[in-house]
Design a protein around this motif. Structure first.
Motif, mmCIF file in Angstrom:
data_model
loop_
_atom_site.group_PDB
_atom_site.id
_atom_site.type_symbol
_atom_site.label_atom_id
_atom_site.label_comp_id
_atom_site.label_asym_id
_atom_site.label_seq_id
_atom_site.Cartn_x
_atom_site.Cartn_y
_atom_site.Cartn_z
ATOM 1 N N GLN A 99 0.229 2.281 -9.322
ATOM 2 C CA GLN A 99 1.342 2.099 -10.248
ATOM 3 C C GLN A 99 0.833 1.419 -11.510
ATOM 4 O O GLN A 99 0.265 0.342 -11.455
ATOM 5 N N ARG A 148 -0.035 3.948 11.947
ATOM 6 C CA ARG A 148 0.332 2.746 11.202
ATOM 7 C C ARG A 148 -0.744 2.376 10.191
ATOM 8 O O ARG A 148 -0.451 1.960 9.069
ATOM 9 N N TYR A 180 -1.923 4.315 2.781
ATOM 10 C CA TYR A 180 -1.185 5.135 1.814
ATOM 11 C C TYR A 180 -0.311 4.254 0.921
ATOM 12 O O TYR A 180 -0.300 4.399 -0.304
ATOM 13 N N ALA A 181 0.393 3.309 1.537
ATOM 14 C CA ALA A 181 1.253 2.402 0.768
ATOM 15 C C ALA A 181 0.427 1.527 -0.169
ATOM 16 O O ALA A 181 0.821 1.281 -1.324
ATOM 17 N N GLU A 212 -0.771 3.743 -3.036
ATOM 18 C CA GLU A 212 0.379 4.112 -3.858
ATOM 19 C C GLU A 212 0.785 2.954 -4.766
ATOM 20 O O GLU A 212 1.039 3.143 -5.955
ATOM 21 N N GLN A 213 0.824 1.758 -4.206
ATOM 22 C CA GLN A 213 1.208 0.591 -4.987
ATOM 23 C C GLN A 213 0.141 0.252 -6.031
ATOM 24 O O GLN A 213 0.459 -0.093 -7.168
ATOM 25 N N LYS A 229 -0.726 12.213 2.581
ATOM 26 C CA LYS A 229 -1.331 11.585 3.757
ATOM 27 C C LYS A 229 -2.282 12.540 4.454
ATOM 28 O O LYS A 229 -3.313 12.127 4.992
ATOM 29 N N ASP A 233 -0.491 4.769 7.313
ATOM 30 C CA ASP A 233 0.680 4.407 6.508
ATOM 31 C C ASP A 233 0.389 3.194 5.625
ATOM 32 O O ASP A 233 0.779 3.150 4.455
ATOM 33 N N LYS A 234 -0.305 2.191 6.192
ATOM 34 C CA LYS A 234 -0.658 0.998 5.426
ATOM 35 C C LYS A 234 -1.555 1.361 4.248
ATOM 36 O O LYS A 234 -1.346 0.890 3.130
#
Length: 134
Positions: free
Chosen positions: A98, A84, A90-91, A94-95, A5, A87-88
């Motif tokens: 995959q 926030r 980064y998520a 990250e997803q 992050k 964080d959104k």
């Protein structure tokens, strides 16, 4: 993951504006809504292959300038909304990074094949018994 992050924060652009929703008079005075912009193509965090993959996966999230645009206005604090939004993002990244596992083709077992054929045979017998002789 080859980024954190902290690395991500260095490449982000923020815009603040007045938010709607709860907050009373605070909403009318303070710019707490945060819009986060991330230029995927200019990022030094990802390889060329990763950028192509992310662009394909996040096509619906990119604006016409090729930027990922996220907003956060849940909190009454601009700093909380910034966190926030990061964080959104980064998520989301990250997803999207995959990679699905490659499927290993397998054969149907002898037992499963025999069971299926036996069920078909029983069904056939049942139907034959229903037929009338006249």
């Amino acid at each position: 993951m080859n980024f954190t992050k902290a690395d991500l924060r260095k490449e982000l652009t923020y815009r603040a504006s007045r938010s709607g929703g709860k907050g009373g008079q605070n909403v009318n005075k303070v710019a707490t809504k945060v819009e986060l912009l991330f230029d995927l193509q200019q990022s030094a965090l990802f390889t060329g292959e990763d950028k192509v993959w992310l662009t394909a996966k996040l096509q619906s999230r990119l604006n016409r300038d090729g930027l990922i645009h996220l907003t956060s206005e849940e909190s009454r604090s601009q700093l909380d909304n910034k966190e926030r939004a990061v964080d959104k993002l980064y998520a989301l990244l990250e997803q999207a990074l995959q990679r699905p596992k490659a499927r290993k083709p397998t054969k149907v077992s002898k037992q499963a094949r025999a069971k299926r054929l036996e069920q078909k045979r029983l069904q056939s017998v049942k139907k034959q018994l229903r037929k009338s002789d006249y």
